[in-house]
Design a protein around this motif. Structure first.
Motif, mmCIF file in Angstrom:
data_model
loop_
_atom_site.group_PDB
_atom_site.id
_atom_site.type_symbol
_atom_site.label_atom_id
_atom_site.label_comp_id
_atom_site.label_asym_id
_atom_site.label_seq_id
_atom_site.Cartn_x
_atom_site.Cartn_y
_atom_site.Cartn_z
ATOM 1 N N THR A 20 0.803 -1.223 0.000
ATOM 2 C CA THR A 20 0.000 0.000 0.000
ATOM 3 C C THR A 20 0.838 1.277 0.000
ATOM 4 N N THR A 21 2.153 1.147 -0.098
ATOM 5 C CA THR A 21 3.020 2.320 0.032
ATOM 6 C C THR A 21 4.109 2.305 -1.037
ATOM 7 N N ALA A 22 4.416 3.496 -1.586
ATOM 8 C CA ALA A 22 5.485 3.620 -2.576
ATOM 9 C C ALA A 22 6.242 4.922 -2.341
ATOM 10 N N ILE A 23 7.529 4.907 -2.674
ATOM 11 C CA ILE A 23 8.357 6.101 -2.604
ATOM 12 C C ILE A 23 8.449 6.712 -3.991
ATOM 13 N N LEU A 24 8.146 8.016 -4.076
ATOM 14 C CA LEU A 24 8.198 8.754 -5.333
ATOM 15 C C LEU A 24 9.523 9.511 -5.387
ATOM 16 N N LEU A 25 10.172 9.516 -6.553
ATOM 17 C CA LEU A 25 11.509 10.081 -6.674
ATOM 18 C C LEU A 25 11.622 10.974 -7.906
ATOM 19 N N ALA A 26 12.491 11.987 -7.785
ATOM 20 C CA ALA A 26 12.769 12.860 -8.922
ATOM 21 C C ALA A 26 14.131 13.512 -8.726
ATOM 22 N N GLU A 27 14.729 13.962 -9.840
ATOM 23 C CA GLU A 27 15.982 14.704 -9.800
ATOM 24 C C GLU A 27 15.742 16.103 -10.358
ATOM 25 N N THR A 28 16.439 17.102 -9.784
ATOM 26 C CA THR A 28 16.202 18.479 -10.199
ATOM 27 C C THR A 28 17.430 19.335 -9.931
ATOM 28 N N ASN A 29 17.479 20.517 -10.529
ATOM 29 C CA ASN A 29 18.541 21.472 -10.235
ATOM 30 C C ASN A 29 18.009 22.654 -9.432
ATOM 31 N N MET A 30 16.904 22.456 -8.727
ATOM 32 C CA MET A 30 16.374 23.494 -7.852
ATOM 33 C C MET A 30 17.182 23.551 -6.552
ATOM 34 N N SER A 31 17.088 24.675 -5.863
ATOM 35 C CA SER A 31 17.767 24.871 -4.585
ATOM 36 C C SER A 31 17.096 24.072 -3.473
ATOM 37 N N ASP A 32 17.880 23.719 -2.443
ATOM 38 C CA ASP A 32 17.305 23.050 -1.273
ATOM 39 C C ASP A 32 16.285 23.935 -0.558
ATOM 40 N N ALA A 33 16.364 25.248 -0.783
ATOM 41 C CA ALA A 33 15.448 26.173 -0.112
ATOM 42 C C ALA A 33 14.073 26.193 -0.767
ATOM 43 N N GLU A 34 13.933 25.579 -1.937
ATOM 44 C CA GLU A 34 12.670 25.637 -2.674
ATOM 45 C C GLU A 34 11.594 24.835 -1.941
ATOM 46 N N VAL A 35 10.393 25.404 -1.871
ATOM 47 C CA VAL A 35 9.289 24.732 -1.168
ATOM 48 C C VAL A 35 8.077 24.508 -2.069
ATOM 49 N N SER A 36 8.014 25.157 -3.226
ATOM 50 C CA SER A 36 6.836 25.045 -4.094
ATOM 51 C C SER A 36 7.034 23.949 -5.130
ATOM 52 N N CYS A 37 7.313 22.757 -4.647
ATOM 53 C CA CYS A 37 7.550 21.631 -5.555
ATOM 54 C C CYS A 37 7.085 20.349 -4.892
ATOM 55 N N GLY A 38 6.901 19.319 -5.690
ATOM 56 C CA GLY A 38 6.442 18.046 -5.149
ATOM 57 C C GLY A 38 6.033 17.096 -6.258
ATOM 58 N N PHE A 39 4.975 16.317 -5.989
ATOM 59 C CA PHE A 39 4.526 15.316 -6.955
ATOM 60 C C PHE A 39 3.007 15.411 -7.148
ATOM 61 N N GLU A 40 2.589 15.171 -8.372
ATOM 62 C CA GLU A 40 1.176 15.026 -8.698
ATOM 63 C C GLU A 40 0.930 13.565 -9.064
ATOM 64 N N TYR A 41 -0.159 12.965 -8.532
ATOM 65 C CA TYR A 41 -0.439 11.569 -8.845
ATOM 66 C C TYR A 41 -1.939 11.357 -9.044
ATOM 67 N N LYS A 42 -2.268 10.287 -9.786
ATOM 68 C CA LYS A 42 -3.660 9.879 -9.964
ATOM 69 C C LYS A 42 -3.681 8.463 -10.529
ATOM 70 N N ARG A 43 -4.846 7.866 -10.557
ATOM 71 C CA ARG A 43 -4.974 6.535 -11.131
ATOM 72 C C ARG A 43 -4.633 6.598 -12.616
ATOM 73 N N ASN A 44 -4.025 5.539 -13.111
ATOM 74 C CA ASN A 44 -3.619 5.513 -14.516
ATOM 75 C C ASN A 44 -4.814 5.536 -15.461
ATOM 76 N N ASP A 45 -5.961 5.008 -14.989
ATOM 77 C CA ASP A 45 -7.149 4.970 -15.854
ATOM 78 C C ASP A 45 -8.028 6.206 -15.677
ATOM 79 N N ALA A 46 -7.556 7.217 -14.947
ATOM 80 C CA ALA A 46 -8.345 8.439 -14.768
ATOM 81 C C ALA A 46 -8.377 9.218 -16.089
ATOM 82 N N PRO A 47 -9.425 9.993 -16.325
ATOM 83 C CA PRO A 47 -9.502 10.799 -17.559
ATOM 84 C C PRO A 47 -8.283 11.719 -17.677
ATOM 85 N N ALA A 48 -7.858 11.958 -18.909
ATOM 86 C CA ALA A 48 -6.663 12.747 -19.151
ATOM 87 C C ALA A 48 -6.808 14.171 -18.635
ATOM 88 N N ASP A 49 -8.028 14.723 -18.705
ATOM 89 C CA ASP A 49 -8.222 16.110 -18.277
ATOM 90 C C ASP A 49 -8.548 16.226 -16.795
#
Length: 392
Positions: free
Chosen positions: A84-113
């Motif tokens: 029931t749990t997964a770790i989401l990962l990403a790489e970026t060149n943003m500063s460690d001070a940045e706070v307006s970032c994260g992940f967006e997720y949804k079911r794969n079969d959800a409507p595209a819009d």
């Protein structure tokens, strides 16, 4: 130095100690470093007014120009740590001070819009990581990293997929320790993140300790090594951790690191350090030397870590009918000062009377007695002086 979504600039003014810097009309940041965040990537900023405030209250406005770099935001494959749990990962060149970032997720079969759910996650040394819970093990999900600028513009990485139905491995936690911010004489704010692995943390936060005194030299204050290296723990919740440490010593180098505990196992992030401002002044303690009867012989203030020294006359205890007393040291044993303490004089007691051989024969028990500094010999019911003359 400009990055993709932020710019950190240090201001040094000859002969002036800066109390704070900040954008005109905006929040001031203590010290002489200003970090802009939530900027547009790959964009030019011209003549931004910055207010410099000295420790005397005087202000000066300067203009600064810079160009941010292109944003790098790469969503990495997820790591399923349970059904029931997964770790989401990403790489970026943003500063460690940045706070307006994260992940967006949804079911794969959800409507595209259909908009996905957004969760904010910190950046640590070019890495983003989040822990997504309460997933269904028979459903495929997808997710992507995002960044949102102060103007509300959205930037995304590519989609990656999540499936927890065939989990067969375990993952250790991910912990990272940031550099300290807002460092003052007696306090400092420290940050980091703690992302649990296959098992949730039972405890998490920061471990910190005083490492050395910054004001070294022959006249540097002394402090016992045990006090310098005493470790303290402060707990913090969430993935992005932030704690303000208080009651610190001025002019002292501190080290710290993020920790997370799972059962009896501790996991740690890297060590970071900061130096509090000002000059360290060691505390002093009242150290008292007392005689056998409690009378004070000497009382003085002694710096922490310094061995107290008694400088008075040799303590004395009057003789009594049975004993003569000789000074034999202090109880308890004198140690370097760490708190108020009292040391009491101790004595060796020598009996005034003791058995001696019968110098006149006949196996009569003789006893030597000291009275007012004179020696007498008791033989049976008779008393002799030291020369053997009969006294009575």
């Amino acid at each position: 130095m400009p990055l993709s979504t932020s710019c950190s600039i240090r201001y040094d003014v000859d002969g002036v100690e800066l109390q704070s810097v900040g954008i005109s009309g905006g929040e001031q940041q203590p010290g002489n470093v200003l970090e802009y965040i939530d900027l547009e990537p790959n964009s030019e900023y011209k003549d931004v007014p910055v207010v410099l405030t000295s420790n005397t209250g005087e202000t000066e406005t300067v203009n600064v120009s810079f160009t941010t770099t292109a944003l790098e935001l790469t969503t990495k494959p997820s790591k399923a740590v349970s059904a029931t749990t997964a770790i989401l990962l990403a790489e970026t060149n943003m500063s460690d001070a940045e706070v307006s970032c994260g992940f967006e997720y949804k079911r794969n079969d959800a409507p595209a819009d259909m908009a996905g759910t957004k969760v904010f996650c910190p950046v640590a040394n070019g890495q983003m990581a989040g822990r997504l819970k309460n997933l269904k093990d028979d459903v495929y999900y997808k997710y992507r990293a995002f960044y949102q600028s102060a103007a509300g513009n959205m930037y995304y990485g590519d989609w990656q997929y999540i499936f927890t139905g065939d989990v067969a491995v375990e993952f250790d936690p991910i912990l990272y320790t940031y550099g300290a911010t807002v460092v003052k004489e007696t306090e400092a704010t420290i940050c980091g993140y703690a992302l649990a692995g296959s098992e949730d943390f039972t405890e998490q936060g920061f471990e910190y300790w005083a490492e050395t005194r910054a004001n070294g030299g022959t006249n540097a204050p002394r402090r016992m090594p045990a006090a310098l290296n005493e470790h303290f723990f402060v707990q913090a919740s969430g993935i992005s951790l932030r704690v303000t440490l208080t009651d610190l010593d001025a002019g002292t180098v501190y080290k710290y690191r993020v920790y997370g505990k799972v059962g009896d196992q501790y996991y740690y992030g890297s060590e970071q350090a900061f130096t509090t401002t000002g000059t360290y002044t060691p505390p002093t303690y009242t150290i008292t030397f007392a005689n056998w009867d409690g009378a004070t012989l000497q009382s003085s203030q002694v710096e922490e870590g310094t061995l107290p020294i008694y400088t008075g006359a040799t303590p004395e205890r009057p003789e009594d009918e049975q004993y003569i007393y000789t000074f034999n040291g202090w109880s308890p044993a004198v140690v370097a000062a760490t708190a108020d303490a009292t040391y009491t004089a101790t004595y060796t007691a020598t009996p005034k009377s003791q058995g001696i051989e019968d110098v006149q024969g006949n196996n009569v028990q003789c006893t030597k007695v000291v009275r007012d500094g004179q020696i007498f010999i008791l033989r049976g019911e008779k008393v002799y002086n030291a020369q053997g003359a009969l006294v009575k």
